[in-house]
Design a protein around this motif. Sequence first.
Motif, mmCIF file in Angstrom:
data_model
loop_
_atom_site.group_PDB
_atom_site.id
_atom_site.type_symbol
_atom_site.label_atom_id
_atom_site.label_comp_id
_atom_site.label_asym_id
_atom_site.label_seq_id
_atom_site.Cartn_x
_atom_site.Cartn_y
_atom_site.Cartn_z
ATOM 1 N N SER A 58 -41.371 33.699 -54.944
ATOM 2 C CA SER A 58 -41.674 32.672 -55.341
ATOM 3 C C SER A 58 -41.598 31.958 -56.324
ATOM 4 O O SER A 58 -41.917 32.698 -57.095
ATOM 5 C CB SER A 58 -43.051 32.876 -54.784
ATOM 6 O OG SER A 58 -43.573 33.761 -53.509
ATOM 7 N N GLY A 59 -40.725 31.162 -56.019
ATOM 8 C CA GLY A 59 -40.252 30.010 -56.808
ATOM 9 C C GLY A 59 -38.683 30.495 -57.226
ATOM 10 O O GLY A 59 -38.603 31.321 -57.695
ATOM 11 N N TRP A 60 -38.090 29.581 -58.037
ATOM 12 C CA TRP A 60 -36.915 29.550 -58.088
ATOM 13 C C TRP A 60 -36.553 30.684 -59.228
ATOM 14 O O TRP A 60 -35.396 31.257 -58.732
ATOM 15 C CB TRP A 60 -35.790 27.868 -58.312
ATOM 16 C CG TRP A 60 -34.544 27.690 -57.662
ATOM 17 C CD1 TRP A 60 -33.634 27.688 -57.311
ATOM 18 C CD2 TRP A 60 -33.692 28.206 -59.702
ATOM 19 N NE1 TRP A 60 -32.667 27.780 -57.604
ATOM 20 C CE2 TRP A 60 -32.675 28.544 -58.932
ATOM 21 C CE3 TRP A 60 -33.712 28.303 -60.641
ATOM 22 C CZ2 TRP A 60 -31.315 27.773 -59.486
ATOM 23 C CZ3 TRP A 60 -32.918 28.970 -61.535
ATOM 24 C CH2 TRP A 60 -31.756 28.540 -60.886
ATOM 25 N N ASP A 61 -37.558 30.263 -59.995
ATOM 26 C CA ASP A 61 -37.017 31.123 -61.202
ATOM 27 C C ASP A 61 -37.198 32.621 -60.949
ATOM 28 O O ASP A 61 -36.951 33.487 -61.529
ATOM 29 C CB ASP A 61 -37.995 30.270 -62.962
ATOM 30 C CG ASP A 61 -37.778 29.321 -63.364
ATOM 31 O OD1 ASP A 61 -37.001 29.240 -63.302
ATOM 32 O OD2 ASP A 61 -39.371 28.777 -64.026
ATOM 33 N N THR A 62 -38.302 32.643 -60.513
ATOM 34 C CA THR A 62 -38.981 35.106 -59.314
ATOM 35 C C THR A 62 -36.978 34.947 -58.882
ATOM 36 O O THR A 62 -36.577 35.860 -59.028
ATOM 37 C CB THR A 62 -40.106 34.706 -59.065
ATOM 38 O OG1 THR A 62 -40.804 33.934 -59.939
ATOM 39 C CG2 THR A 62 -39.788 35.982 -58.505
ATOM 40 N N ILE A 63 -36.928 34.536 -58.088
ATOM 41 C CA ILE A 63 -35.595 34.100 -57.188
ATOM 42 C C ILE A 63 -34.527 34.307 -57.908
ATOM 43 O O ILE A 63 -33.842 35.924 -58.146
ATOM 44 C CB ILE A 63 -35.427 32.859 -55.903
ATOM 45 C CG1 ILE A 63 -36.496 33.545 -55.435
ATOM 46 C CG2 ILE A 63 -34.069 33.117 -55.355
ATOM 47 C CD1 ILE A 63 -37.024 32.434 -54.657
ATOM 48 N N HIS A 64 -34.646 33.752 -58.657
ATOM 49 C CA HIS A 64 -33.220 33.483 -59.978
ATOM 50 C C HIS A 64 -33.298 34.482 -60.895
ATOM 51 O O HIS A 64 -32.290 35.687 -60.683
ATOM 52 C CB HIS A 64 -32.943 32.854 -61.152
ATOM 53 C CG HIS A 64 -32.310 32.670 -61.868
ATOM 54 N ND1 HIS A 64 -32.582 33.376 -63.353
ATOM 55 C CD2 HIS A 64 -30.813 31.782 -62.300
ATOM 56 C CE1 HIS A 64 -31.427 32.952 -63.804
ATOM 57 N NE2 HIS A 64 -30.051 32.638 -62.921
ATOM 58 N N ASP A 65 -34.403 35.510 -61.183
ATOM 59 C CA ASP A 65 -34.748 36.604 -61.962
ATOM 60 C C ASP A 65 -34.310 37.782 -61.266
ATOM 61 O O ASP A 65 -33.737 39.206 -61.405
ATOM 62 C CB ASP A 65 -35.754 36.574 -62.748
ATOM 63 C CG ASP A 65 -36.256 35.938 -64.154
ATOM 64 O OD1 ASP A 65 -34.870 34.916 -64.409
ATOM 65 O OD2 ASP A 65 -37.080 35.489 -64.453
ATOM 66 N N PHE A 66 -34.767 38.169 -59.902
ATOM 67 C CA PHE A 66 -34.386 39.430 -58.966
ATOM 68 C C PHE A 66 -32.741 39.458 -59.024
ATOM 69 O O PHE A 66 -32.387 40.087 -59.385
ATOM 70 C CB PHE A 66 -35.283 39.183 -57.844
ATOM 71 C CG PHE A 66 -35.073 40.091 -56.766
ATOM 72 C CD1 PHE A 66 -35.327 41.603 -57.531
ATOM 73 C CD2 PHE A 66 -33.902 39.843 -55.863
ATOM 74 C CE1 PHE A 66 -35.762 42.260 -56.059
ATOM 75 C CE2 PHE A 66 -34.328 41.379 -54.727
ATOM 76 C CZ PHE A 66 -34.099 42.440 -55.051
ATOM 77 N N THR A 67 -32.595 37.943 -58.750
ATOM 78 C CA THR A 67 -31.492 37.928 -58.269
ATOM 79 C C THR A 67 -29.827 38.183 -58.851
ATOM 80 O O THR A 67 -29.118 39.340 -59.447
ATOM 81 C CB THR A 67 -30.464 36.994 -57.363
ATOM 82 O OG1 THR A 67 -31.665 35.861 -56.146
ATOM 83 C CG2 THR A 67 -29.376 36.325 -57.300
ATOM 84 N N ALA A 68 -30.400 38.262 -60.401
ATOM 85 C CA ALA A 68 -29.071 38.080 -61.709
ATOM 86 C C ALA A 68 -30.066 39.881 -61.857
ATOM 87 O O ALA A 68 -28.526 40.082 -62.613
ATOM 88 C CB ALA A 68 -29.785 37.218 -62.416
ATOM 89 N N GLN A 69 -30.555 40.699 -61.599
ATOM 90 C CA GLN A 69 -30.927 42.032 -61.437
ATOM 91 C C GLN A 69 -29.781 42.487 -60.241
ATOM 92 O O GLN A 69 -29.506 43.654 -61.097
ATOM 93 C CB GLN A 69 -32.336 42.431 -61.518
ATOM 94 C CG GLN A 69 -32.462 43.939 -62.169
ATOM 95 C CD GLN A 69 -34.054 43.863 -61.667
ATOM 96 O OE1 GLN A 69 -35.285 43.346 -61.297
ATOM 97 N NE2 GLN A 69 -34.844 45.143 -62.468
ATOM 98 N N VAL A 70 -30.225 42.261 -59.671
ATOM 99 C CA VAL A 70 -30.082 43.124 -58.277
ATOM 100 C C VAL A 70 -27.889 42.589 -57.487
ATOM 101 O O VAL A 70 -27.595 43.473 -56.855
ATOM 102 C CB VAL A 70 -30.569 43.348 -57.356
ATOM 103 C CG1 VAL A 70 -31.770 43.309 -57.477
ATOM 104 C CG2 VAL A 70 -30.997 42.107 -56.330
ATOM 105 N N LEU A 71 -28.000 41.279 -57.321
ATOM 106 C CA LEU A 71 -26.449 41.152 -57.494
ATOM 107 C C LEU A 71 -25.782 41.857 -57.883
ATOM 108 O O LEU A 71 -24.637 41.873 -57.482
ATOM 109 C CB LEU A 71 -26.634 40.049 -56.688
ATOM 110 C CG LEU A 71 -25.725 39.117 -56.037
ATOM 111 C CD1 LEU A 71 -25.595 39.273 -54.708
ATOM 112 C CD2 LEU A 71 -25.540 37.666 -56.424
ATOM 113 N N PRO A 72 -25.550 41.783 -58.915
ATOM 114 C CA PRO A 72 -24.183 42.318 -59.520
ATOM 115 C C PRO A 72 -24.076 43.319 -59.554
ATOM 116 O O PRO A 72 -24.758 44.537 -59.851
ATOM 117 C CB PRO A 72 -24.430 42.026 -61.518
ATOM 118 C CG PRO A 72 -25.147 41.010 -61.503
ATOM 119 C CD PRO A 72 -25.955 41.215 -59.997
#
Length: 144
Positions: A58-72
């Motif tokens: 929930s929330g842009w910052d939370t989505i950002h942090d998760f994505t930055a961790q798992v997408l690369p």
Amino acid sequence: MNIDVFGDADDPQGDVEAIVALVAAVQEAQHNERVEDFLSLFSKADPVWTTGHGHRLSGWDTIHDFTAQVLPGASKHGTATYTPVRILFIRPDVAAVNVHQVPVDQGGKPTGDPEGRPFYILAKTAGLWKIAAAQNTQVYQARG
């Protein structure tokens, strides 16, 4: 591409084309592991995303942090195709979109891994469609 479209849009053809382009941008960002490109597709106004493994973000910052961790590194063994199959315009500036997601290897061949069925709620602000809420669900394959 055959997409079922329901409801009323301000610009039926233009809105459908923009939504198809947004889904293609999700695929492109995922395939190329571009975190910022992926995040640019989300609304900044309190988006919600539930991953295919049930993590509610929930929330842009939370989505950002998760994505930055798992997408690369996520496409090391393959990626997926994303095909919109149904668009429901709940109102002209809100659309519900069903997507068919097929895991593929780096050459584009289906891997046989479970498919996904992302569901996006998009909101149109200042003429741009953004993901306001999304959920990805893996397709359950019964063993017989």
